[in-house]
Design an enzyme around this catalytic site. Structure first.
Site, PDB file in Angstrom:
ATOM      1  N   THR A   1       0.322  -4.714  -3.040  1.00 15.29           N
ATOM      2  CA  THR A   1       0.572  -4.154  -1.724  1.00 15.29           C
ATOM      3  C   THR A   1       0.316  -2.661  -1.809  1.00 15.29           C
ATOM      4  O   THR A   1       0.624  -2.037  -2.822  1.00 15.29           O
ATOM      5  CB  THR A   1       2.027  -4.406  -1.270  1.00 15.29           C
ATOM      6  OG1 THR A   1       2.396  -3.449  -0.259  1.00 15.29           O
ATOM      7  CG2 THR A   1       3.009  -4.283  -2.409  1.00 15.29           C
TER       8      THR A   1
ATOM      9  N   CYS B   1      -4.323  -1.637   3.472  1.00 13.42           N
ATOM     10  CA  CYS B   1      -3.300  -2.680   3.487  1.00 13.42           C
ATOM     11  C   CYS B   1      -3.977  -3.922   2.947  1.00 13.42           C
ATOM     12  O   CYS B   1      -5.106  -4.235   3.348  1.00 13.42           O
ATOM     13  CB  CYS B   1      -2.778  -2.914   4.903  1.00 13.42           C
ATOM     14  SG  CYS B   1      -1.668  -4.330   5.032  1.00 13.42           S
TER      15      CYS B   1
END
Length: 232
Positions: free
Chosen positions: A83, A197
């Site tokens: 992430t 992202c």
């Protein structure tokens, strides 16, 4: 082959891509029936998301540090945090273990510099776009100029990530909105745009300028590290 530990689940949609792409990278490099030596520690994203939006980053750092320690204790020799946003607590993770954490922004900055890109747009969660932890690392370590979308556009990018992509939903109207935001960044001088992202590449792969998929870049860095000779 070194054994890599993945801290995943944020969201599992992109963590699944990490698992697949790492195995594909190892097989491409070694051939035959080779696959990757992977340990996965996947967390429940619901409480993580609540803590993010409550600004409880110290608690999040402790939680992911515990996950990292679980992986080291299980035999991982290095870590990938699957992430971008949670690299805000990368320091807490690194301090909890004696094995390296391969930072996603470093892998991305290295690739951009190798390609000669100096001015780049950044898409991601509001945390990644607006807070300094990610942009500052790219600026200070790699000399990059970072552009982010306008405020209303940032809200759109953030909403689509949490309300759609993290739930495995891809909508054509959201794809068009993201493509328009990329075009706007290109009009402002961006030579490329970072998909900052790990879910965004599930929605868009092409734009008005080159798109840098941080999942694929991070995976490549991980595979190179796994197959490197010697200790680093």
């Amino acid at each position: 082959m070194r054994r890599i530990g993945l801290i995943g689940g944020m969201s599992w949609e992109s963590s699944a891509e990490y698992y697949r792409q790492i195995n594909e990278g190892v097989r491409e490099s070694l051939g035959g029936l080779h696959s990757a030596e992977i340990l996965l520690r996947s967390v429940d994203f619901e409480p993580i998301e609540r803590l993010q939006h409550a600004g409880e980053w110290e608690a999040l750092g402790r939680r992911l540090a515990e996950a990292a320690w679980d992986l080291e204790r299980g035999g991982a020799q290095g870590l990938l945090l699957c992430t971008n946003t949670m690299h805000k607590v990368a320091e807490a993770i690194s301090e909890a273990v004696s094995i390296p954490l391969l930072h996603i922004a470093d892998a991305t900055g290295e690739r951009l510099c190798a390609d000669g890109v100096r001015k780049v747009g950044l898409l991601g969660t509001a945390f990644t776009m607006e807070e300094p932890f990610y942009r500052r690392r790219l600026q200070e370590r790699f000399g990059l100029e970072i552009l982010i979308p306008e405020a209303l556009e940032r809200r759109t990018v953030h909403r689509v990530i949490y309300d759609e992509l993290c739930l495995g939903v891809t909508r054509e109207e959201s794809r068009k909105a993201y493509e328009a935001i990329v075009s706007g960044l290109a009009d402002r001088g961006a030579e490329a745009v970072i998909l900052g992202c790990t879910e965004i590449a599930l929605l868009i792969q092409e734009g008005a300028v080159p798109l840098y998929d941080t999942t694929a870049i991070h995976v490549r860095k991980g595979v190179e590290w796994m197959l490197a000779d010697g200790e680093e």
